[in-house]
Design an enzyme around this catalytic site. Structure first.
Site, PDB file in Angstrom:
ATOM      1  N   LYS A  43      52.785  48.505  43.140  1.00 30.86           N
ATOM      2  CA  LYS A  43      51.856  47.880  43.510  1.00 30.86           C
ATOM      3  C   LYS A  43      50.927  48.007  42.788  1.00 30.86           C
ATOM      4  O   LYS A  43      50.501  49.233  42.709  1.00 30.86           O
ATOM      5  CB  LYS A  43      52.125  47.838  44.916  1.00 30.86           C
ATOM      6  CG  LYS A  43      50.123  47.564  45.640  1.00 30.86           C
ATOM      7  CD  LYS A  43      49.930  46.017  45.482  1.00 30.86           C
ATOM      8  CE  LYS A  43      48.527  45.708  45.980  1.00 30.86           C
ATOM      9  NZ  LYS A  43      47.881  44.193  46.099  1.00 30.86           N
ATOM     10  N   ASN A  67      47.431  34.136  49.438  1.00 32.00           N
ATOM     11  CA  ASN A  67      46.879  35.302  49.586  1.00 32.00           C
ATOM     12  C   ASN A  67      45.416  35.761  48.962  1.00 32.00           C
ATOM     13  O   ASN A  67      44.613  35.592  48.191  1.00 32.00           O
ATOM     14  CB  ASN A  67      47.444  35.974  48.800  1.00 32.00           C
ATOM     15  CG  ASN A  67      47.806  36.962  46.969  1.00 32.00           C
ATOM     16  OD1 ASN A  67      46.675  37.993  47.176  1.00 32.00           O
ATOM     17  ND2 ASN A  67      48.051  36.315  46.035  1.00 32.00           N
ATOM     18  N   SER A  68      44.763  36.911  49.951  1.00 28.69           N
ATOM     19  CA  SER A  68      43.718  37.654  49.757  1.00 28.69           C
ATOM     20  C   SER A  68      43.972  38.962  50.497  1.00 28.69           C
ATOM     21  O   SER A  68      43.739  39.046  52.181  1.00 28.69           O
ATOM     22  CB  SER A  68      42.587  37.161  50.697  1.00 28.69           C
ATOM     23  OG  SER A  68      41.672  37.392  49.838  1.00 28.69           O
ATOM     24  N   CYS A 128      42.191  41.473  39.778  1.00 30.16           N
ATOM     25  CA  CYS A 128      42.459  41.099  41.601  1.00 30.16           C
ATOM     26  C   CYS A 128      40.935  40.186  41.545  1.00 30.16           C
ATOM     27  O   CYS A 128      40.139  40.700  41.500  1.00 30.16           O
ATOM     28  CB  CYS A 128      42.303  42.589  41.770  1.00 30.16           C
ATOM     29  SG  CYS A 128      42.335  41.919  43.849  1.00 30.16           S
ATOM     30  N   ASN A 191      48.092  36.257  36.713  1.00 30.11           N
ATOM     31  CA  ASN A 191      47.403  36.334  37.498  1.00 30.11           C
ATOM     32  C   ASN A 191      48.190  35.694  38.402  1.00 30.11           C
ATOM     33  O   ASN A 191      47.338  34.254  37.919  1.00 30.11           O
ATOM     34  CB  ASN A 191      46.196  37.884  37.730  1.00 30.11           C
ATOM     35  CG  ASN A 191      46.139  38.480  39.006  1.00 30.11           C
ATOM     36  OD1 ASN A 191      46.896  38.117  39.865  1.00 30.11           O
ATOM     37  ND2 ASN A 191      45.677  40.028  38.687  1.00 30.11           N
ATOM     38  N   SER A 192      47.034  35.659  39.888  1.00 29.91           N
ATOM     39  CA  SER A 192      47.680  34.449  40.909  1.00 29.91           C
ATOM     40  C   SER A 192      45.995  33.320  40.129  1.00 29.91           C
ATOM     41  O   SER A 192      44.919  33.998  39.428  1.00 29.91           O
ATOM     42  CB  SER A 192      47.500  34.526  42.340  1.00 29.91           C
ATOM     43  OG  SER A 192      45.985  35.370  42.594  1.00 29.91           O
ATOM     44  N   GLY A 248      54.989  30.808  38.495  1.00 30.34           N
ATOM     45  CA  GLY A 248      56.223  29.673  38.490  1.00 30.34           C
ATOM     46  C   GLY A 248      56.692  29.669  37.969  1.00 30.34           C
ATOM     47  O   GLY A 248      57.761  28.709  37.796  1.00 30.34           O
ATOM     48  N   GLY A 269      56.609  36.014  41.003  1.00 29.08           N
ATOM     49  CA  GLY A 269      55.961  36.799  42.482  1.00 29.08           C
ATOM     50  C   GLY A 269      56.148  35.585  43.459  1.00 29.08           C
ATOM     51  O   GLY A 269      56.701  36.413  44.556  1.00 29.08           O
TER      52      GLY A 269
HETATM   53  O1  RRO Z   1      46.064  42.981  46.433  1.00 31.30           O
HETATM   54  C1  RRO Z   1      45.068  41.985  46.199  1.00 31.30           C
HETATM   55  O2  RRO Z   1      44.893  41.092  47.125  1.00 31.30           O
HETATM   56  C2  RRO Z   1      46.114  41.202  44.958  1.00 31.30           C
HETATM   57  C3  RRO Z   1      46.066  41.888  43.086  1.00 31.30           C
HETATM   58 BR1  RRO Z   1      45.247  43.337  43.578  1.00 31.30          BR
HETATM   59  C4  RRO Z   1      45.980  41.161  42.437  1.00 31.30           C
HETATM   60  O3  RRO Z   1      46.084  41.350  40.987  1.00 31.30           O
HETATM   61  N1  RRO Z   1      45.956  38.985  42.543  1.00 31.30           N
HETATM   62  C5  RRO Z   1      47.186  38.826  44.221  1.00 31.30           C
HETATM   63  O4  RRO Z   1      46.674  37.774  43.754  1.00 31.30           O
HETATM   64  N2  RRO Z   1      46.844  39.625  44.814  1.00 31.30           N
END
Ligand code: RRO
Length: 309
Positions: A43, A67-68, A128, A191-192, A248, A269
């Site tokens: 992580k 996600n947040s 992030c 990343n997302s 994806g 993921g």
């Molecule tokens: O921890 C998060 O909210 C997070 C991180 Br660090 C990231 O790089 N990507 C994401 O979707 N969530």
């Protein structure tokens, strides 16, 4: 048939977790170690332990996830301790993710990794989307260049960067030109997709608490964007800079498409979150079946060989 050379090591296969998923605790990391994944990543760590954003902060939604999390983690020492003990009993180099919430924190984190006995590969997360008040670093191109200049002034271990998705050809060109100035081991795309919004239709309500429901989107929603980013960087970066394809990957076909776009390693993921570590075995079997049907014996036979019209 799935062996994957990355740097000087040949992993059994290209699959990994995406950082953030199933890798927060020693127990989860041990699950990944015991899974069929070729290797895994920790992580994203900050200097100090962080609680992250208020819950609920992750939701599975029909075509993926939102996600947040807000960078909850046990702090860099926790993951470094894990990595150092892991490398005593394993030859495969581990991936280690760091994500400072400021430039200075990123530098200090990397100084710590540099000074340690860690022999694996470090991923600097510049993307992030979920720390309130902190924009995604890699959307600021001059800042990204500045950080990498400072980092490569002292950091001599293998280093990759985790990038956010880009959506414009000019941005692919500009970011690739910046990245090509540095001896990066890899870039990890994507990343997302930051700050989407998912609405629960039965309640007329958002599904996560932080940031009034805004969060990073993963899963099926993001595959075309992920493939575009992998392809764009594979065709623009110096060949020494490898690509990790993330976004994806639910099936062997998704994994195959990322490889066709030029990815070397592949990260899972959302689907790992939904299915657990058994996902790796399933995707590997599906990928092997596709390769057999197409008559390929090795990934090298088709990696990057996407056809255009
Ligand atoms: O921890 C998060 O909210 C997070 C991180 Br660090 C990231 O790089 N990507 C994401 O979707 N969530």
């Amino acid at each position: 048939m799935l062996e994957t050379k990355f740097l000087d090591f040949t992993y059994e296969n290209p699959l990994m977790n995406a950082s953030g998923v199933h890798c927060m605790t020693v127990e989860e990391l041990d699950d990944l170690s015991a899974s069929k994944a070729g290797v895994f990543i920790t992580k994203s760590a900050t200097l100090q332990e962080r609680a992250g954003n208020p819950e609920p902060r992750y939701a599975d939604v029909p075509l993926g996830s939102i996600n947040s999390m807000g960078l909850p983690n046990h702090g860099v020492d926790y993951y470094l301790d894990y990595a150092l003990s892991y490398q005593k009993n394993h030859t495969a180099p581990l991936f280690f993710s760091v994500a400072g919430t400021s430039v200075e924190e990123n530098i200090t984190l990397l100084e710590k990794v540099q000074a340690s006995e860690f022999k694996g590969i470090t991923e600097l997360n510049l993307s992030c989307p979920n720390v309130p008040g902190k924009p995604q670093v890699a959307y600021d191109f001059p800042l990204t260049e500045q950080i990498l200049k400072r980092v490569f002034g002292f950091f001599t271990k293998p280093l990759g960067v985790k990038l956010p998705p880009y959506f414009d050809m000019a941005h692919f060109d500009q970011m690739a030109a910046i990245l090509n100035q540095f001896p990066l081991t890899y870039v990890n795309s994507i990343n997302s997709i930051g700050n989407g919004l998912y609405i629960d239709p039965t309640r007329d309500q958002v599904v996560i608490r932080p940031k009034e429901g805004f969060g990073g989107i993963g899963g099926e929603y993001v595959k075309p964007t992920a493939l575009a980013n992998v392809r764009a960087f594979a065709t623009r970066l110096n060949p020494e800079i490898k690509i990790i394809g993330t976004g994806g990957i639910l099936t062997g076909q998704d994994a195959y498409e990322h490889l066709l776009c030029g990815a070397t390693m592949l990260q899972v993921g959302t689907q790992l979150q939904k299915e657990g570590p058994a996902v790796f075995d399933r995707i590997l079997k599906e990928l092997s079946t596709i390769m057999e049907q197409k008559g390929y014996e090795r990934i090298e036979d088709f990696r990057g060989k996407l056809k255009t019209i």
